[in-house]
Design a protein around this motif. Structure first.
Motif, PDB file in Angstrom:
ATOM      1  N   TRP A 120      44.528  32.834  45.653  1.00 50.26           N
ATOM      2  CA  TRP A 120      43.856  33.978  45.099  1.00 50.26           C
ATOM      3  C   TRP A 120      42.484  33.352  44.671  1.00 50.26           C
ATOM      4  N   GLN A 121      41.458  34.062  44.835  1.00 56.21           N
ATOM      5  CA  GLN A 121      40.192  33.791  44.050  1.00 56.21           C
ATOM      6  C   GLN A 121      39.478  35.022  43.858  1.00 56.21           C
ATOM      7  N   GLY A 122      38.411  35.149  42.961  1.00 57.83           N
ATOM      8  CA  GLY A 122      37.861  36.352  42.593  1.00 57.83           C
ATOM      9  C   GLY A 122      36.417  35.825  41.674  1.00 57.83           C
ATOM     10  N   PRO A 123      35.619  36.787  41.869  1.00 52.95           N
ATOM     11  CA  PRO A 123      34.489  36.734  40.882  1.00 52.95           C
ATOM     12  C   PRO A 123      34.754  37.946  39.542  1.00 52.95           C
ATOM     13  N   SER A 124      33.833  37.659  38.702  1.00 49.39           N
ATOM     14  CA  SER A 124      34.019  38.468  37.714  1.00 49.39           C
ATOM     15  C   SER A 124      32.602  38.647  36.786  1.00 49.39           C
ATOM     16  N   LEU A 125      32.582  39.841  36.145  1.00 47.17           N
ATOM     17  CA  LEU A 125      31.035  39.907  35.494  1.00 47.17           C
ATOM     18  C   LEU A 125      31.176  40.783  34.444  1.00 47.17           C
ATOM     19  N   GLY A 126      30.802  40.361  33.245  1.00 43.14           N
ATOM     20  CA  GLY A 126      30.927  40.943  32.114  1.00 43.14           C
ATOM     21  C   GLY A 126      30.671  40.103  30.757  1.00 43.14           C
ATOM     22  N   PHE A 127      31.365  40.306  29.686  1.00 43.82           N
ATOM     23  CA  PHE A 127      31.150  39.777  28.412  1.00 43.82           C
ATOM     24  C   PHE A 127      32.268  38.834  28.336  1.00 43.82           C
ATOM     25  N   ASP A 128      32.209  37.695  28.850  1.00 45.16           N
ATOM     26  CA  ASP A 128      33.015  36.511  29.066  1.00 45.16           C
ATOM     27  C   ASP A 128      32.791  35.264  29.160  1.00 45.16           C
ATOM     28  N   TYR A 129      33.248  34.467  28.329  1.00 44.42           N
ATOM     29  CA  TYR A 129      32.789  33.200  28.312  1.00 44.42           C
ATOM     30  C   TYR A 129      34.013  32.155  28.062  1.00 44.42           C
ATOM     31  N   GLY A 130      33.848  30.855  28.649  1.00 46.35           N
ATOM     32  CA  GLY A 130      34.651  29.699  28.237  1.00 46.35           C
ATOM     33  C   GLY A 130      35.480  29.512  29.674  1.00 46.35           C
ATOM     34  N   ALA A 131      36.540  28.657  29.379  1.00 43.40           N
ATOM     35  CA  ALA A 131      37.178  28.134  30.881  1.00 43.40           C
ATOM     36  C   ALA A 131      38.599  28.063  30.456  1.00 43.40           C
ATOM     37  N   ASP A 132      39.631  28.321  31.417  1.00 41.93           N
ATOM     38  CA  ASP A 132      41.014  28.185  30.879  1.00 41.93           C
ATOM     39  C   ASP A 132      41.660  27.733  32.498  1.00 41.93           C
ATOM     40  N   GLY A 133      42.985  27.038  32.191  1.00 45.68           N
ATOM     41  CA  GLY A 133      43.825  26.828  33.148  1.00 45.68           C
ATOM     42  C   GLY A 133      45.402  27.450  32.667  1.00 45.68           C
ATOM     43  N   ALA A 134      46.009  28.167  33.847  1.00 44.11           N
ATOM     44  CA  ALA A 134      46.914  28.960  33.567  1.00 44.11           C
ATOM     45  C   ALA A 134      48.188  28.615  34.393  1.00 44.11           C
TER      46      ALA A 134
END
Length: 197
Positions: A110-124
């Motif tokens: 899976w992959q996907g873009p996003s747009l909004g008030f979102d900052y940072g990086a994560d691994g999960a």
């Protein structure tokens, strides 16, 4: 004679309730019904998540129960890993295995873009509960939704994505820092790709 008749009547009345109690059938509670063979019970999902996530199993159980109260029992789930990052616009990539009760198992990406008030990086490490999946191939679609996340070290979060009456509920146990809310989608594919669109 009146005394003898009264004594016999009193004896008969006293014996009747005792006899009635001996013949009354015992009422037993109805045992809980097992889930249909095409769905996973909450216990099965929690056991798989406990094995996958490890120490967050108590929080996982609460999230699985919350999802079950809203959407019922899933007929599939995905176990996998993903990574993402965002600065206003973001991307997310992952891969894992889809397990179903009635349609077989499949490797998914899976992959996907996003747009909004979102900052940072994560691994999960990610467990996705899948509801109303008619066949395995039906997962290979775009699933849209609103993703509100607050990932802290060892955090756990849940969202919901929907398309064609199929609901995918990602549950993430992440490492990193990612704060905010965004609009986006996840696209599931049969093979890895860098193109999130």
């Amino acid at each position: 004679m009146r005394i003898a008749v009264t004594a016999i009547l009193l004896a008969a009345l006293a014996a009747a309730p005792a006899g009635a109690q001996q013949f009354s059938p015992a009422v037993s509670p109805v045992p809980p019904q097992p889930p249909p063979p095409t769905q996973f019970s909450s216990g099965e999902v929690i056991a798989a998540g406990h094995h996958f996530f490890g120490s967050v199993s108590r929080d996982l159980a609460l999230i699985v129960e919350k999802a079950a109260s809203r959407w019922g029992l899933p007929n599939g789930y995905i176990l996998g890993e993903e990574a993402g990052g965002a600065f206003i616009g973001g991307l997310r990539y992952g891969d894992g295995m889809l397990y179903t009760k009635n349609a077989g198992d499949a490797r998914v990406y899976w992959q996907g873009p996003s747009l909004g008030f979102d900052y940072g990086a994560d691994g999960a490490r990610t467990m996705m509960l899948v509801y109303n999946l008619p066949v395995t191939e039906a997962i290979f679609e775009r699933f849209g939704g609103v993703d509100g996340s607050a990932y802290l070290v060892g955090g756990l979060g849940m969202t919901a994505l929907i398309t064609n009456d199929i609901v995918v509920v990602p549950i993430r146990s992440g490492v990193g820092l990612r704060l905010g809310a965004n609009f986006g989608y996840l696209k599931f594919t049969q093979g890895p790709t860098w193109n999130p669109f």
